[in-house]
Design an enzyme around this catalytic site. Sequence first.
Site, PDB file in Angstrom:
ATOM      1  N   ARG A   1       6.791  35.607 -10.852  1.00  0.00           N
ATOM      2  CA  ARG A   1       5.790  35.337 -10.015  1.00  0.00           C
ATOM      3  C   ARG A   1       5.897  34.323  -8.897  1.00  0.00           C
ATOM      4  O   ARG A   1       5.459  34.698  -7.897  1.00  0.00           O
ATOM      5  CB  ARG A   1       4.652  34.715 -10.828  1.00  0.00           C
TER       6      ARG A   1
ATOM      7  N   LEU B   1       5.879  34.847 -22.866  1.00  0.00           N
ATOM      8  CA  LEU B   1       5.127  35.771 -21.813  1.00  0.00           C
ATOM      9  C   LEU B   1       3.834  34.778 -21.403  1.00  0.00           C
ATOM     10  O   LEU B   1       3.066  34.315 -22.255  1.00  0.00           O
ATOM     11  CB  LEU B   1       4.461  37.120 -22.076  1.00  0.00           C
ATOM     12  N   ASP B   2       3.451  34.922 -20.008  1.00  0.00           N
ATOM     13  CA  ASP B   2       2.258  34.112 -19.586  1.00  0.00           C
ATOM     14  C   ASP B   2       1.089  34.540 -20.350  1.00  0.00           C
ATOM     15  O   ASP B   2       1.096  36.003 -20.802  1.00  0.00           O
ATOM     16  CB  ASP B   2       2.132  34.298 -18.210  1.00  0.00           C
ATOM     17  N   LYS B   3       0.059  33.884 -20.406  1.00  0.00           N
ATOM     18  CA  LYS B   3      -1.287  34.433 -21.075  1.00  0.00           C
ATOM     19  C   LYS B   3      -1.622  35.774 -20.622  1.00  0.00           C
ATOM     20  O   LYS B   3      -2.133  36.464 -21.282  1.00  0.00           O
ATOM     21  CB  LYS B   3      -2.316  33.162 -20.884  1.00  0.00           C
TER      22      LYS B   3
ATOM     23  N   THR C   1      -0.002  37.980 -18.643  1.00  0.00           N
ATOM     24  CA  THR C   1       1.123  39.096 -18.456  1.00  0.00           C
ATOM     25  C   THR C   1       1.107  39.677 -19.795  1.00  0.00           C
ATOM     26  O   THR C   1       0.932  39.140 -20.725  1.00  0.00           O
ATOM     27  CB  THR C   1       2.410  38.165 -18.372  1.00  0.00           C
TER      28      THR C   1
END
Length: 319
Positions: free
Chosen positions: A236, A137-139, A141
Amino acid sequence: MSQTLEAQQRVPDAMAGLRLDQAAAELFADHSRERLKAWIKSGELTVDGNPARPKDKVYGGEQLQLAAEVEDDTRFEPQEIPLAVVHEDDEVLVIDKPAGLVVHPAAGNPDGTLLNALLHHCPSLAGVPRAGIVHRLDKDTTGLMVVAKTLAAQTALVEQLQARTVSREYDAVCVGAMTAGGTLEAPIGRHPKDRKRQAVTASGKPAVTHYRVVERFRAHTHVRCRLETGRTHQIRVHLAHLRYPLVGDPVYGGRLKLPPGAAEPLKEILREFPRQALHARRLAFVHPGSGERVTFRSPLPDDMLMLIDYLREDHATMR
């Protein structure tokens, strides 16, 4: 210490013409290309049971067989970082990742990551590539991630990801009043001019996102997205491509848009929202140990709940 890793993959016809090391990097995505090249050279990764060279071409239909000794990875330090553990057993660990936690060390984030936290929580993960991490997961998210605690579990989960049988569902709040849901099938790759961004591009890898409207507001929408593929920044990028970028997205969000006539508290939360409004709410997969399909859920975090409350109040007031 070391563990024996055994796995096999069939080369799909679509990979015909690739170098063996390129195909292996796609099919055994939880290992680095350099490590795979070393295993090819040592004969631990074979083609139809025969040794080969990294530069040899594949034609589709070959069976790649991997039987390698994996040494414990001591490059990264265990660090005592709190983890919200949703489920843990001998094979898997499911966590609820907070905003601000980077998943894997990289340039600019050498430590203080989820990987460092996992090594402290479960030291035996030093013997599993990437400390058992199979997806990211992105930082900023939030939400659910599954971590494999054994090599066998990691192999099984990676195979499920490749077969698109892992179900991942996300809540998002986007800018714009979306009229209806749908499916976007658009390839994603590196942005042609900005290498730090992703973009919908003809040269990218296939990417499929299903999305539906949960609640529509005056100028925003609460959307639920389900991933078939797991490209970097996929939701995104796809929603921005549809011109419904995520609230708070610093990379793909574009210029701040405030609903006309909105009350000051709503304007303030939209101006100050600290991250992309994206949360991994549901995760389902076949358990590597029991063979049963398991499902985990995570409630919306407080910041997204507050954002939705303000948007709902604005919608009711201005109708």
